[in-house]
Design a protein around this motif. Structure first.
Motif, PDB file in Angstrom:
ATOM      1  N   UNK A  19       0.832  -1.206   0.000  1.00  0.00           N
ATOM      2  CA  UNK A  19       0.000   0.000   0.000  1.00  0.00           C
ATOM      3  C   UNK A  19       0.860   1.247   0.000  1.00  0.00           C
ATOM      4  N   UNK A  20       2.034   1.161   0.638  1.00  0.00           N
ATOM      5  CA  UNK A  20       2.904   2.323   0.789  1.00  0.00           C
ATOM      6  C   UNK A  20       4.095   2.342  -0.167  1.00  0.00           C
ATOM      7  N   UNK A  21       4.444   1.217  -0.759  1.00  0.00           N
ATOM      8  CA  UNK A  21       5.640   1.152  -1.600  1.00  0.00           C
ATOM      9  C   UNK A  21       5.335   0.471  -2.932  1.00  0.00           C
ATOM     10  N   UNK A  22       5.960   0.979  -3.976  1.00  0.00           N
ATOM     11  CA  UNK A  22       5.836   0.402  -5.314  1.00  0.00           C
ATOM     12  C   UNK A  22       7.233   0.325  -5.932  1.00  0.00           C
ATOM     13  N   UNK A  41       9.871   2.794  -4.167  1.00  0.00           N
ATOM     14  CA  UNK A  41       9.323   4.143  -4.193  1.00  0.00           C
ATOM     15  C   UNK A  41       8.216   4.227  -3.153  1.00  0.00           C
ATOM     16  N   UNK A  42       8.353   5.195  -2.231  1.00  0.00           N
ATOM     17  CA  UNK A  42       7.338   5.408  -1.200  1.00  0.00           C
ATOM     18  C   UNK A  42       6.214   6.220  -1.833  1.00  0.00           C
ATOM     19  N   UNK A  43       5.047   5.630  -1.955  1.00  0.00           N
ATOM     20  CA  UNK A  43       3.934   6.231  -2.685  1.00  0.00           C
ATOM     21  C   UNK A  43       3.468   7.555  -2.086  1.00  0.00           C
ATOM     22  N   UNK A  44       3.218   7.645  -0.763  1.00  0.00           N
ATOM     23  CA  UNK A  44       2.703   8.907  -0.217  1.00  0.00           C
ATOM     24  C   UNK A  44       3.632  10.110  -0.401  1.00  0.00           C
ATOM     25  N   UNK A  45       4.955   9.890  -0.369  1.00  0.00           N
ATOM     26  CA  UNK A  45       5.907  11.013  -0.487  1.00  0.00           C
ATOM     27  C   UNK A  45       6.575  11.087  -1.848  1.00  0.00           C
ATOM     28  N   UNK A  78      12.059   8.656   4.098  1.00  0.00           N
ATOM     29  CA  UNK A  78      10.715   9.147   3.760  1.00  0.00           C
ATOM     30  C   UNK A  78      10.293  10.272   4.707  1.00  0.00           C
ATOM     31  N   UNK A  79      11.180  10.664   5.606  1.00  0.00           N
ATOM     32  CA  UNK A  79      10.917  11.806   6.473  1.00  0.00           C
ATOM     33  C   UNK A  79      10.095  11.512   7.712  1.00  0.00           C
ATOM     34  N   UNK A  80       9.919  10.252   8.045  1.00  0.00           N
ATOM     35  CA  UNK A  80       9.154   9.919   9.255  1.00  0.00           C
ATOM     36  C   UNK A  80       9.988   9.975  10.527  1.00  0.00           C
ATOM     37  N   UNK A  81      11.293   9.990  10.372  1.00  0.00           N
ATOM     38  CA  UNK A  81      12.172   9.979  11.538  1.00  0.00           C
ATOM     39  C   UNK A  81      13.385  10.833  11.241  1.00  0.00           C
TER      40      UNK A  81
END
Length: 136
Positions: free
Chosen positions: A60-63, A88-92, A127-130
Motif C-alpha cells: 500500500x505504501x511502496x511500489x 518508491x514510497x507512494x505517499x511522499x 521518507x521523512x518519518x524519523x
C-alpha cells in the motif's frame, strides 16, 4: 558458496517481491511457518496467510520494489541472503534504499521459519518519518 539463484530465499525474494507474485507463497512457505523481524506480523497467523497481511500493508505504501541479492549461504537446511531493497514510497514519492538480511530454516523445499533484519530506520529517515538529532 551456493549459486545465489539456487536458494529458496532468493526465489522467495525474487518471485514474491520483485515480480509481485504473492500467489507463489503457498508453494514456497510452509503452512505453519513463523516469521520474525517484520513487526506486528510476528504475532499474527502463521504461514502464507499471515504473511499476506504484511505484504498487502507494505505494498500500500511502496511500489517499484526491487530487491538486489548480493550474497547467499546455504547449509544443512539453513539459508541466508544479504540484500538491498530499492522502492518508491507512494505517499511522499521518495525513493528508498536500505539493506537487509533474510535468514531462513527450510524443510522439504519450503520456508519453515524466517528471521528478517532490515534497516527500517534508514527507510523511515528517507521518507521523512524519523529525524535523528545531530547533537549527541
Amino acid at each position: 558458496m551456493p549459486n545465489l539463484e539456487q536458494t529458496l530465499v532468493y526465489k522467495w525474494l525474487n518471485e514474491v517481491w520483485n515480480k509481485g507474485n504473492i500467489d507463489i507463497a503457498e508453494s514456497l512457505m510452509h503452512e505453519n511457518a513463523t516469521r520474525h523481524g517484520l513487526g506486528d506480523i510476528d504475532s499474527n497467523l502463521p504461514g502464507p496467510e499471515g504473511f499476506r497481511t504484511f505484504y498487502a500493508n507494505f505494498k500500500k505504501d511502496f511500489t517499484n520494489i526491487d530487491i538486489q541479492m548480493e550474497d547467499a549461504i546455504k547449509e544443512d537446511g539453513i539459508e541466508a541472503v544479504r540484500c538491498t531493497v530499492h522502492a518508491l514510497h507512494i505517499p511522499t514519492n521518495k525513493e528508498v534504499n536500505f539493506s537487509g538480511i533474510c535468514w531462513a530454516k527450510c524443510e522439504h523445499g519450503k520456508i519453515k521459519e524466517a528471521w528478517n533484519s532490515f534497516d527500517f530506520l534508514k527507510m523511515y529517515q528517507q521518507i521523512g518519518l524519523l529525524k535523528l538529532s545531530e547533537s549527541v
